[in-house]
Design a protein around this motif. Structure first.
Motif, PDB file in Angstrom:
ATOM      1  N   LEU A   1     -48.901 -62.895  87.665  1.00 15.51           N
ATOM      2  CA  LEU A   1     -48.420 -63.407  86.382  1.00 15.51           C
ATOM      3  C   LEU A   1     -49.565 -64.120  85.680  1.00 15.51           C
ATOM      4  O   LEU A   1     -50.015 -65.186  86.139  1.00 15.51           O
ATOM      5  CB  LEU A   1     -47.243 -64.361  86.587  1.00 15.51           C
ATOM      6  N   GLY A   2     -50.062 -63.539  84.594  1.00 10.30           N
ATOM      7  CA  GLY A   2     -51.185 -64.129  83.882  1.00 10.30           C
ATOM      8  C   GLY A   2     -52.409 -64.247  84.773  1.00 10.30           C
ATOM      9  O   GLY A   2     -52.578 -63.519  85.751  1.00 10.30           O
TER      10      GLY A   2
ATOM     11  N   ALA B   1     -50.451 -68.950  87.814  1.00 12.94           N
ATOM     12  CA  ALA B   1     -49.062 -69.305  87.507  1.00 12.94           C
ATOM     13  C   ALA B   1     -48.449 -70.081  88.663  1.00 12.94           C
ATOM     14  O   ALA B   1     -48.848 -69.930  89.824  1.00 12.94           O
ATOM     15  CB  ALA B   1     -48.235 -68.053  87.218  1.00 12.94           C
TER      16      ALA B   1
ATOM     17  N   PHE C   1     -47.598 -70.454  83.199  1.00  8.40           N
ATOM     18  CA  PHE C   1     -48.709 -69.558  83.497  1.00  8.40           C
ATOM     19  C   PHE C   1     -49.767 -69.627  82.404  1.00  8.40           C
ATOM     20  O   PHE C   1     -49.492 -70.035  81.272  1.00  8.40           O
ATOM     21  CB  PHE C   1     -48.226 -68.106  83.688  1.00  8.40           C
TER      22      PHE C   1
ATOM     23  N   THR D   1     -52.838 -67.333  80.502  1.00  2.84           N
ATOM     24  CA  THR D   1     -53.503 -66.069  80.270  1.00  2.84           C
ATOM     25  C   THR D   1     -54.605 -66.326  79.251  1.00  2.84           C
ATOM     26  O   THR D   1     -54.332 -66.736  78.127  1.00  2.84           O
ATOM     27  CB  THR D   1     -52.525 -64.974  79.786  1.00  2.84           C
TER      28      THR D   1
ATOM     29  N   GLN E   1     -38.494 -66.270  86.004  1.00  2.00           N
ATOM     30  CA  GLN E   1     -39.685 -65.454  86.253  1.00  2.00           C
ATOM     31  C   GLN E   1     -39.671 -64.174  85.428  1.00  2.00           C
ATOM     32  O   GLN E   1     -40.709 -63.753  84.894  1.00  2.00           O
ATOM     33  CB  GLN E   1     -39.778 -65.094  87.740  1.00  2.00           C
TER      34      GLN E   1
ATOM     35  N   ALA F   1     -40.718 -65.025  81.952  1.00  2.00           N
ATOM     36  CA  ALA F   1     -42.155 -65.325  81.893  1.00  2.00           C
ATOM     37  C   ALA F   1     -42.970 -64.031  81.905  1.00  2.00           C
ATOM     38  O   ALA F   1     -43.959 -63.903  81.174  1.00  2.00           O
ATOM     39  CB  ALA F   1     -42.546 -66.214  83.071  1.00  2.00           C
ATOM     40  N   ARG F   2     -42.558 -63.063  82.680  1.00  2.00           N
ATOM     41  CA  ARG F   2     -43.297 -61.793  82.739  1.00  2.00           C
ATOM     42  C   ARG F   2     -43.138 -61.006  81.431  1.00  2.00           C
ATOM     43  O   ARG F   2     -44.074 -60.341  80.985  1.00  2.00           O
ATOM     44  CB  ARG F   2     -42.829 -60.976  83.946  1.00  2.00           C
TER      45      ARG F   2
ATOM     46  N   ASP G   1     -45.545 -62.643  79.065  1.00  2.00           N
ATOM     47  CA  ASP G   1     -46.921 -62.280  79.400  1.00  2.00           C
ATOM     48  C   ASP G   1     -47.253 -60.873  78.907  1.00  2.00           C
ATOM     49  O   ASP G   1     -48.320 -60.636  78.340  1.00  2.00           O
ATOM     50  CB  ASP G   1     -47.096 -62.363  80.927  1.00  2.00           C
ATOM     51  N   GLU G   2     -46.325 -59.940  79.100  1.00  2.00           N
ATOM     52  CA  GLU G   2     -46.546 -58.567  78.639  1.00  2.00           C
ATOM     53  C   GLU G   2     -46.652 -58.512  77.114  1.00  2.00           C
ATOM     54  O   GLU G   2     -47.478 -57.796  76.565  1.00  2.00           O
ATOM     55  CB  GLU G   2     -45.404 -57.669  79.119  1.00  2.00           C
TER      56      GLU G   2
END
Length: 270
Positions: A200-201, A204, A226, A228, A258, A261-262, A265-266
């Protein structure tokens, strides 16, 4: 010939001026072998997303189940969210959502922080790593096998593998969960404690805190933070059942926090 010395003097002055004409040349002070200072590269991100539109409506429906029983107009109001107060939307933005269901209340918040270094010798990414590290340290993650969250070995901190109560300024009691923080049947090999996260990133961690205030119902907050590049994202997801005897399920909240969060991030990397 009396005028010759004057001509010679004038020629000398002209020559001197010509020799000093390099004073304004930026390369004039450069010396062979002197180090060249190169400015650190800027971070990947120059702007931040619109926070209240960063979470898809389908995801909000899953995270805020109580809104399903509301009228269409009321649902729209819930899913719109409330933007966090900020004075520099290029540097920090956030949004908050709340849903009151028949059995529980759910709260969701997300925050984006873009770190900019004003030191030419320090990159934006390096500045973001420092900000993220402070957040990770503040989470006081449990240690495992003598390894601290930052990856260095040493003696275990007060946040050991068991529950770690800590008093908070508002008088509430906050407990770091053990391997089975919800009290329900879980996979014995599954670790639901606060921990570092992989994939993750650039870095995280997940925090999980169960809080009780007086005689009111317990509420659990799962946070996923996280980094990035030069942006740090924080997701906070809270559940508070109406019943004082019910403990919010840690596994469900962790999985949903989670997953969100993903998604974020994407979206940042699209």
């Amino acid at each position: 010939m009396a005028y010759v010395p004057g001509v010679a003097l004038l020629a000398a002055l002209v020559a001197g001026c010509s020799a000093g004409s390099d004073a304004g040349d930026p390369d004039a002070d450069s010396k062979p072998g002197s180090p060249t200072v190169t400015a650190a590269p800027p971070g990947k991100y120059r702007t931040l997303p619109e926070s209240c539109r960063a979470v898809p409506r389908s995801t909000l429906k899953d995270l805020l189940p109580g809104a399903a029983d509301l009228s269409d107009e009321q649902q729209d109001k819930v899913y719109e969210g409330t933007a966090a107060v900020t004075y520099d939307t290029d540097r920090k933005v956030g949004c908050r959502w709340k849903s009151d269901g028949p059995d529980a209340t759910r709260n969701l918040s997300i925050d984006f922080e873009r770190v900019v270094s004003y030191d030419p010798a320090v990159s934006d990414d390096a500045g973001a790593r420092e900000v993220y590290a402070k957040k990770e340290d503040a989470a006081d993650l449990p240690t495992s096998a003598g390894v601290t969250p930052s990856g260095t070995t040493g003696a275990s901190s007060s946040a050991s593998s068991g529950s770690t109560p800590s008093g908070s300024p508002d008088g509430k009691t906050s407990t770091k969960p053990s391997a089975d923080p919800s009290g329900s049947a879980t996979d014995p090999g599954e670790d639901l404690r606060p921990r570092l996260l992989d994939g993750l990133g650039d870095a995280a961690f997940l925090d999980d805190s169960l809080t009780r205030a007086g005689s009111t119902a317990q509420h659990r907050t799962v946070s996923v933070v996280f980094r990035t590049s030069n942006v740090i994202v924080s997701v906070h997801y809270t559940a508070q059942p109406d019943s004082v005897t019910e403990v919010p399920d840690s596994k469900e909240l962790q999985e949903k926090a989670q997953a969100l969060a993903r998604e974020l991030d994407e979206a940042l990397n699209d």
